[in-house]
Design a protein around this motif. Structure first.
Motif, mmCIF file in Angstrom:
data_model
loop_
_atom_site.group_PDB
_atom_site.id
_atom_site.type_symbol
_atom_site.label_atom_id
_atom_site.label_comp_id
_atom_site.label_asym_id
_atom_site.label_seq_id
_atom_site.Cartn_x
_atom_site.Cartn_y
_atom_site.Cartn_z
ATOM 1 N N LEU A 1 64.895 -7.392 20.966
ATOM 2 C CA LEU A 1 64.530 -7.840 22.312
ATOM 3 C C LEU A 1 65.057 -6.866 23.361
ATOM 4 C CD1 LEU A 1 63.016 -10.261 23.488
ATOM 5 C CD2 LEU A 1 65.193 -11.493 23.596
ATOM 6 N N MET A 2 66.284 -6.406 23.181
ATOM 7 C CA MET A 2 66.861 -5.411 24.097
ATOM 8 C C MET A 2 66.000 -4.139 24.127
ATOM 9 S SD MET A 2 70.975 -5.327 23.492
ATOM 10 C CE MET A 2 72.075 -6.441 24.369
ATOM 11 N N ALA A 3 65.696 -3.627 22.931
ATOM 12 C CA ALA A 3 64.963 -2.358 22.838
ATOM 13 C C ALA A 3 63.573 -2.460 23.455
ATOM 14 C CB ALA A 3 64.854 -1.940 21.374
ATOM 15 N N ARG A 4 62.859 -3.527 23.131
ATOM 16 C CA ARG A 4 61.499 -3.677 23.641
ATOM 17 C C ARG A 4 61.482 -3.874 25.154
ATOM 18 N NH1 ARG A 4 57.616 -3.810 20.062
ATOM 19 N NH2 ARG A 4 58.112 -4.102 17.859
ATOM 20 N N HIS A 5 62.478 -4.574 25.660
ATOM 21 C CA HIS A 5 62.531 -4.774 27.102
ATOM 22 C C HIS A 5 62.822 -3.458 27.825
ATOM 23 C CE1 HIS A 5 62.852 -6.999 30.818
ATOM 24 N NE2 HIS A 5 64.020 -6.416 31.064
ATOM 25 N N LEU A 6 63.757 -2.687 27.306
ATOM 26 C CA LEU A 6 64.066 -1.396 27.928
ATOM 27 C C LEU A 6 62.861 -0.463 27.874
ATOM 28 C CD1 LEU A 6 67.692 -0.847 26.590
ATOM 29 C CD2 LEU A 6 67.022 -1.246 28.970
ATOM 30 N N ALA A 7 62.174 -0.456 26.737
ATOM 31 C CA ALA A 7 60.979 0.379 26.618
ATOM 32 C C ALA A 7 59.903 -0.082 27.590
ATOM 33 C CB ALA A 7 60.457 0.330 25.187
ATOM 34 N N GLY A 8 59.763 -1.387 27.743
ATOM 35 C CA GLY A 8 58.778 -1.927 28.679
ATOM 36 C C GLY A 8 59.092 -1.578 30.115
ATOM 37 N N CYS A 9 60.358 -1.279 30.381
ATOM 38 C CA CYS A 9 60.776 -0.872 31.726
ATOM 39 C C CYS A 9 60.752 0.647 31.885
ATOM 40 C CB CYS A 9 62.173 -1.403 32.027
ATOM 41 S SG CYS A 9 62.239 -3.207 32.206
ATOM 42 N N GLY A 10 60.154 1.321 30.907
ATOM 43 C CA GLY A 10 59.980 2.763 31.004
ATOM 44 C C GLY A 10 61.175 3.587 30.570
ATOM 45 N N ARG A 11 62.136 2.989 29.887
ATOM 46 C CA ARG A 11 63.336 3.725 29.463
ATOM 47 C C ARG A 11 63.125 4.295 28.057
ATOM 48 N NH1 ARG A 11 66.529 3.523 34.247
ATOM 49 N NH2 ARG A 11 65.402 1.936 35.449
ATOM 50 N N PRO B 1 69.365 13.177 28.764
ATOM 51 C CA PRO B 1 70.305 12.302 29.486
ATOM 52 C C PRO B 1 69.912 10.833 29.354
ATOM 53 C CG PRO B 1 69.732 14.204 30.819
ATOM 54 C CD PRO B 1 68.816 14.231 29.635
ATOM 55 N N LEU B 2 70.913 9.990 29.243
ATOM 56 C CA LEU B 2 70.650 8.558 29.099
ATOM 57 C C LEU B 2 69.954 7.997 30.332
ATOM 58 C CD1 LEU B 2 73.930 7.028 27.563
ATOM 59 C CD2 LEU B 2 71.869 7.796 26.376
ATOM 60 N N ASP B 3 68.968 7.140 30.081
ATOM 61 C CA ASP B 3 68.395 6.373 31.188
ATOM 62 C C ASP B 3 68.581 4.876 30.962
ATOM 63 O OD1 ASP B 3 66.489 5.794 29.252
ATOM 64 O OD2 ASP B 3 64.871 6.909 30.227
ATOM 65 N N ALA B 4 69.370 4.517 29.910
ATOM 66 C CA ALA B 4 69.656 3.101 29.650
ATOM 67 C C ALA B 4 70.890 2.965 28.769
ATOM 68 C CB ALA B 4 68.470 2.433 28.966
ATOM 69 N N VAL B 5 71.642 1.897 29.018
ATOM 70 C CA VAL B 5 72.776 1.527 28.156
ATOM 71 C C VAL B 5 72.612 0.063 27.781
ATOM 72 C CG1 VAL B 5 75.259 1.047 28.077
ATOM 73 C CG2 VAL B 5 74.440 3.236 28.964
ATOM 74 N N ALA B 6 72.732 -0.219 26.485
ATOM 75 C CA ALA B 6 72.699 -1.593 25.978
ATOM 76 C C ALA B 6 74.079 -1.937 25.448
ATOM 77 C CB ALA B 6 71.659 -1.726 24.863
ATOM 78 N N CYS B 7 74.636 -3.032 25.943
ATOM 79 C CA CYS B 7 75.952 -3.490 25.495
ATOM 80 C C CYS B 7 75.736 -4.639 24.506
ATOM 81 C CB CYS B 7 76.789 -3.934 26.684
ATOM 82 S SG CYS B 7 78.498 -4.347 26.279
ATOM 83 N N ALA B 8 76.172 -4.448 23.267
ATOM 84 C CA ALA B 8 75.883 -5.422 22.214
ATOM 85 C C ALA B 8 76.850 -6.590 22.189
ATOM 86 C CB ALA B 8 75.883 -4.726 20.853
ATOM 87 N N ASP C 1 68.583 2.348 39.279
ATOM 88 C CA ASP C 1 67.865 3.557 39.700
ATOM 89 C C ASP C 1 68.192 4.767 38.831
ATOM 90 O OD1 ASP C 1 66.732 2.048 41.681
ATOM 91 O OD2 ASP C 1 68.122 2.704 43.243
ATOM 92 N N ASP C 2 69.497 4.961 38.548
ATOM 93 C CA ASP C 2 69.892 6.098 37.711
ATOM 94 C C ASP C 2 69.905 5.745 36.233
ATOM 95 O OD1 ASP C 2 70.322 7.673 39.988
ATOM 96 O OD2 ASP C 2 72.380 6.944 40.193
ATOM 97 N N ILE C 3 70.286 4.525 35.941
ATOM 98 C CA ILE C 3 70.406 4.124 34.538
ATOM 99 C C ILE C 3 70.234 2.607 34.425
ATOM 100 C CG2 ILE C 3 72.929 3.784 34.587
ATOM 101 C CD1 ILE C 3 72.932 5.241 31.789
ATOM 102 N N ALA C 4 69.497 2.182 33.401
ATOM 103 C CA ALA C 4 69.297 0.750 33.158
ATOM 104 C C ALA C 4 70.474 0.187 32.372
ATOM 105 C CB ALA C 4 67.997 0.529 32.388
ATOM 106 N N PHE C 5 70.670 -1.122 32.513
ATOM 107 C CA PHE C 5 71.778 -1.767 31.805
ATOM 108 C C PHE C 5 71.352 -3.157 31.366
ATOM 109 C CE2 PHE C 5 75.717 -4.344 31.726
ATOM 110 C CZ PHE C 5 76.450 -3.601 30.807
ATOM 111 N N VAL C 6 71.531 -3.445 30.068
ATOM 112 C CA VAL C 6 71.303 -4.790 29.534
ATOM 113 C C VAL C 6 72.488 -5.146 28.653
ATOM 114 C CG1 VAL C 6 68.788 -4.636 29.607
ATOM 115 C CG2 VAL C 6 70.002 -3.962 27.529
#
Length: 335
Positions: free
Chosen positions: A170-180, A243-250, A271-276
């Motif tokens: 769910l994390m991965a698909r959501h980040l991808a859906g947000c263009g990350r 460069p990272l455009d997203a960080v997922a904290c498990a 704006d610089d990096i996504a976070f979930v």
């Protein structure tokens, strides 16, 4: 100091024997007139039955033991509330113990719960307690492992867990859906839940054509380590030229530390990096953090119900995760 009222005092006040009082208090057969006199005496004297004595004769207390690995995690607050609601409805107390993530302490606490002859045991500790918990279940005490499954459990050993692979996906698909497309993962070690979430995230990214590099996962146990982990992820990604455009904290326990590590480095979220992250907490709404939630209250209720209901065979219940999007993944800016 006032003298505590005894069962003998109640018997004298009601004009019956202590055995008769005991029968009334425990639902035994007596005449209605006798039962009424005893109940009136209990009320008049404000007598409190000795639960310890009762448990000695019963061979087991009415207490539900709960061994929690780390109360600093937001997941456990609603879990405990769910357990407590079921316990209260079934005339049980909750004996809560926090292990502070110390393996030796976890094993000792499970042993102590057995020594107190708890009605049942709910455990969120690590796998090192499994052999002791399994032996407890094999002797007839209903036990529930929360937050992970158990292999080949005996009849009285149950499991209540989350679909952790699904949470990672769910994390991965959501980040991808947000263009990350370049994701870093902060995880808290070798617990099955953490490994499964990372595996799910990795699987989904491969399916999406955005495989997760081997060095894009960093392990942390403390807030300080989370800061170092975020720094390492950013540095490695820069060295790779992606460069990272997203960080997922498990793990929800490190949410604030990971979020703070990003903003302390001058990165604007999203704006610089996504976070979930995993698990909701009071400040998540104010900070606009997107989370994957566990139904922790329902998980707690179901765990306690398994103790009370004693289904007679091993039960494994898996709950589904839910995405709560608030903006930190760039939802408002997504294509």
């Amino acid at each position: 100091m006032a003298k505590r009222v005894t069962i003998g005092d109640v018997a004298a006040h009601a004009g019956v024997s202590t055995a008769t009082v005991s029968r009334v208090l425990n639902g035994g057969a007596v005449t209605e007139a006798t039962a009424t006199r005893v109940r009136e005496a209990v009320t008049a004297l404000e007598y409190s039955p000795n639960a310890l004595t009762r448990s000695i004769f019963a061979g087991r207390s009415s207490t539900i033991g709960v061994v929690i690995r780390d109360l600093s995690s937001p997941f456990y607050l609603d879990l405990i509330r769910g357990i407590d609601d079921v316990a209260a409805a079934n005339d049980s107390l909750v004996m809560l113990a926090n292990t502070f993530r110390q393996a030796d302490h976890e094993i000792a606490l499970v042993r102590m719960m057995d020594e107190h002859r708890v009605r049942g045991l709910i455990v969120t500790a690590g796998e090192q307690t499994d052999s002791r918990t399994r032996r407890l279940a094999e002797t007839g005490t209903p036990c529930v492992i929360v937050a992970r499954t158990v292999r080949d459990p005996p009849p009285d050993l149950h499991a209540v867990s989350l679909d952790n692979v699904g949470a990672g996906r769910l994390m991965a698909r959501h980040l991808a859906g947000c263009g990350r497309s370049s994701v870093g993962v902060v995880t808290s070690g070798s617990r099955p839940s953490q490994l499964e979430r990372t595996a799910g995230l990795r699987q989904a990214l491969i399916e999406l054509g955005r495989p997760l590099p081997a060095d894009a996962v960093a392990v942390a146990e403390t807030a300080e380590e989370a800061d170092h982990a975020v720094g390492a992820l950013l540095a490695r990604a820069h060295a790779r030229g992606t460069p990272l455009d997203a960080v997922a904290c498990a793990t929800g326990r490190l949410t604030v530390a990971a979020y703070s590590a990003l903003t302390a480095r001058g990165l604007a979220i999203p704006d610089d990096i996504a976070f979930v992250t995993m698990d909701d907490f009071p400040w998540a709404t104010a900070l606009g953090i997107t989370v994957i939630t566990q139904p922790s209250y329902e998980m707690g209720r179901r765990a306690a119900e398994l103790v009370v209901e004693r289904p007679g065979e091993a039960v494994s219940i898996v709950f589904e995760p839910t995405l709560v999007a608030r903006g930190s993944a760039g939802e408002r800016n997504s294509p």
